[in-house]
Design an enzyme around this catalytic site. Structure first.
Site, PDB file in Angstrom:
ATOM      1  N   LYS A   1     -11.408   3.142   1.310  1.00  0.00           N
ATOM      2  CA  LYS A   1     -10.182   2.635   0.624  1.00  0.00           C
ATOM      3  C   LYS A   1     -11.108   1.467  -0.250  1.00  0.00           C
ATOM      4  CE  LYS A   1      -6.251   1.462   3.544  1.00  0.00           C
ATOM      5  NZ  LYS A   1      -5.848   0.593   4.414  1.00  0.00           N
TER       6      LYS A   1
ATOM      7  N   GLU B   1       0.597  -1.218  -0.530  1.00  0.00           N
ATOM      8  CA  GLU B   1       0.102  -0.077  -0.032  1.00  0.00           C
ATOM      9  C   GLU B   1       0.735   1.421   0.112  1.00  0.00           C
ATOM     10  OE1 GLU B   1      -3.725  -0.485   2.552  1.00  0.00           O
ATOM     11  OE2 GLU B   1      -1.830  -0.860   4.006  1.00  0.00           O
TER      12      GLU B   1
END
Length: 120
Positions: free
Chosen positions: A99, A21
Site C-alpha cells: 500500500k 480504507e
C-alpha cells in the site's frame, strides 16, 4: 525451479482495517513470482506448456478489485489459493502486496506484506 514474474501490478481496492480504507479505497501494488517447471515450454514453444501470465494477472485483479478484506494478509492468501486452483503447473508462489498511501502519519514509500506458499 524456474520462475514467472509479474511485477508492479497496480489495482484499486477496498481492503484495510480502517473504515476509510474500506470506503475510499486505495491502490494496491502486487508483485508475484510463480515457481513453475518451464523446461517443456522452453522446447515446445507452446502456451499450453507454461502458465499464461495474462490469466494470472486477471486472477489477481479479480481478488483485489471484486472482494473486500480487512487484512492484506487475507487478500494475499486468497490470491495464492486462486492461483493454485486455476494453474496446476504452479508449484510455489511468492506474493508481495504493498500500500503506497495507507492511513499512517509519516514519510515512507509503502507498507506491505509478503507470503510464500507451496502447493500441498
Amino acid at each position: 525451479m524456474d520462475k514467472i514474474h509479474l511485477n508492479g501490478c497496480r489495482f484499486y481496492g477496498y481492503h484495510g482495517a480502517f473504515k476509510e480504507e474500506q470506503t475510499l479505497g486505495q491502490i494496491f501494488v502486487v508483485d508475484c513470482t510463480l515457481s513453475v517447471d518451464l523446461q517443456k515450454a522452453s522446447h515446445s514453444d507452446c502456451l499450453e506448456d507454461t502458465v499464461h501470465y495474462g490469466l494470472v494477472f486477471e486472477a489477481i485483479k479479480k481478488q483485489v478489485e471484486e472482494n473486500k478484506y480487512i487484512l492484506i494478509e487475507r487478500l494475499a492468501g486468497a490470491i495464492c489459493q486462486d492461483i493454485f486452483d486455476q494453474f496446476p503447473l504452479v508449484q510455489a508462489i511468492q506474493l508481495k502486496i504493498s500500500k503506497e498511501n495507507p492511513p499512517i502519519n509519516g514519510h515512507y514509500d509503502s507498507v506491505g506484506i509478503e507470503l510464500e506458499r507451496e502447493r500441498a
